[in-house]
Design a protein around this motif. Structure first.
Motif, short mmCIF file in Angstrom:
data_model
loop_
_atom_site.label_atom_id
_atom_site.label_comp_id
_atom_site.label_asym_id
_atom_site.label_seq_id
_atom_site.Cartn_x
_atom_site.Cartn_y
_atom_site.Cartn_z
N LEU A 170 14.65 41.98 9.66
CA LEU A 170 14.55 40.53 9.48
C LEU A 170 13.18 39.99 9.87
O LEU A 170 13.06 38.81 10.18
CB LEU A 170 15.65 39.83 10.30
CG LEU A 170 17.07 40.20 9.92
CD1 LEU A 170 18.07 39.54 10.85
CD2 LEU A 170 17.36 39.84 8.46
N ASP A 171 12.14 40.84 9.79
CA ASP A 171 10.82 40.39 10.19
C ASP A 171 9.76 40.60 9.11
O ASP A 171 8.58 40.78 9.41
CB ASP A 171 10.40 41.08 11.48
CG ASP A 171 10.28 42.59 11.33
OD1 ASP A 171 10.73 43.15 10.32
OD2 ASP A 171 9.73 43.23 12.27
N TYR A 172 10.17 40.56 7.85
CA TYR A 172 9.19 40.67 6.76
C TYR A 172 8.30 39.43 6.77
O TYR A 172 8.79 38.30 6.71
CB TYR A 172 9.90 40.78 5.41
CG TYR A 172 10.44 42.14 5.09
CD1 TYR A 172 9.71 43.05 4.34
CD2 TYR A 172 11.70 42.53 5.55
CE1 TYR A 172 10.20 44.31 4.04
CE2 TYR A 172 12.20 43.79 5.25
CZ TYR A 172 11.45 44.67 4.50
OH TYR A 172 11.94 45.91 4.21
N ARG A 173 7.01 39.63 6.82
CA ARG A 173 6.07 38.49 6.78
C ARG A 173 5.91 37.95 5.37
O ARG A 173 5.78 36.76 5.17
CB ARG A 173 4.72 38.90 7.34
CG ARG A 173 4.74 39.18 8.81
CD ARG A 173 3.32 39.44 9.31
NE ARG A 173 3.33 39.93 10.66
CZ ARG A 173 3.18 39.15 11.72
NH1 ARG A 173 3.04 37.86 11.56
NH2 ARG A 173 3.19 39.67 12.92
N ARG A 174 5.88 38.86 4.39
CA ARG A 174 5.69 38.47 2.99
C ARG A 174 6.93 38.78 2.17
O ARG A 174 7.61 39.77 2.40
CB ARG A 174 4.52 39.23 2.37
CG ARG A 174 3.19 38.82 2.87
CD ARG A 174 2.11 39.51 2.03
NE ARG A 174 0.81 39.01 2.35
CZ ARG A 174 0.23 38.01 1.70
NH1 ARG A 174 0.82 37.44 0.70
NH2 ARG A 174 -0.97 37.60 2.05
N THR A 175 7.16 37.95 1.19
CA THR A 175 8.24 38.18 0.24
C THR A 175 7.82 39.30 -0.71
O THR A 175 6.68 39.32 -1.18
CB THR A 175 8.54 36.89 -0.54
OG1 THR A 175 8.96 35.90 0.41
CG2 THR A 175 9.62 37.10 -1.58
N LEU A 176 8.74 40.20 -0.99
CA LEU A 176 8.46 41.34 -1.85
C LEU A 176 9.36 41.30 -3.08
O LEU A 176 10.54 40.95 -2.98
CB LEU A 176 8.70 42.65 -1.12
CG LEU A 176 7.90 42.88 0.16
CD1 LEU A 176 8.37 44.15 0.85
CD2 LEU A 176 6.42 42.95 -0.14
N VAL A 177 8.81 41.69 -4.22
CA VAL A 177 9.59 41.86 -5.44
C VAL A 177 9.47 43.34 -5.81
O VAL A 177 8.39 43.82 -6.12
CB VAL A 177 9.07 40.98 -6.59
CG1 VAL A 177 9.89 41.23 -7.86
CG2 VAL A 177 9.12 39.50 -6.21
N VAL A 178 10.60 44.04 -5.71
CA VAL A 178 10.61 45.47 -6.03
C VAL A 178 11.12 45.62 -7.46
O VAL A 178 12.22 45.19 -7.79
CB VAL A 178 11.51 46.25 -5.05
CG1 VAL A 178 11.46 47.74 -5.35
CG2 VAL A 178 11.08 45.99 -3.61
N ASN A 179 10.30 46.23 -8.29
CA ASN A 179 10.59 46.38 -9.71
C ASN A 179 11.13 47.77 -10.00
O ASN A 179 10.45 48.76 -9.76
CB ASN A 179 9.29 46.13 -10.50
CG ASN A 179 9.47 46.26 -11.98
OD1 ASN A 179 10.57 46.42 -12.47
ND2 ASN A 179 8.38 46.17 -12.70
N TYR A 180 12.34 47.83 -10.52
CA TYR A 180 12.93 49.13 -10.86
C TYR A 180 12.78 49.47 -12.34
O TYR A 180 12.64 50.62 -12.68
CB TYR A 180 14.39 49.18 -10.43
CG TYR A 180 14.51 49.22 -8.93
CD1 TYR A 180 14.20 50.36 -8.22
CD2 TYR A 180 14.90 48.09 -8.23
CE1 TYR A 180 14.28 50.39 -6.83
CE2 TYR A 180 14.99 48.12 -6.85
CZ TYR A 180 14.68 49.27 -6.16
OH TYR A 180 14.75 49.29 -4.79
#
Length: 99
Positions: A37-47
């Motif tokens: 619960l400590d991600y600084r940046r939002t990530l978009v993981v593309n499959y």
């Protein structure tokens, strides 16, 4: 098919993001908490999604696609995108402070 995970530690972040994206026509298949619960940046993981859709979801989330995009490896789940909500999204888009 999009999965949204709360990686910011802000209660309800995934559900709020789900509402925002569904209002824009995205198919959200699941929400939940990320591995931490400590991600600084939002990530978009593309499959398996074309770059144009990554740019669209990034725009709909008001995040920069060149900073947030990751290519996922093998995916056992039936999703095309995984969005991990980070503290930047909570602060800049939802105008809230993380706990």
């Amino acid at each position: 098919r999009v999965e949204i995970l709360n990686g910011a530690g802000y209660p309800g972040a995934a559900a709020l993001t789900q509402e925002i994206l569904e209002a824009r026509g995205w198919n959200i298949v699941s929400i939940g908490d990320a591995d931490r619960l400590d991600y600084r940046r939002t990530l978009v993981v593309n499959y398996r999604t074309p770059a144009t859709l990554i740019e669209k979801v990034s725009a709909d989330l008001a995040i920069q696609p060149t900073v947030s995009k990751l290519t996922g490896l093998a995916n056992e789940q039936n999703i095309d995108l995984r969005i991990i909500i980070g503290q930047d999204y909570i602060k800049n888009v939802l105008n809230q402070e993380t706990p």
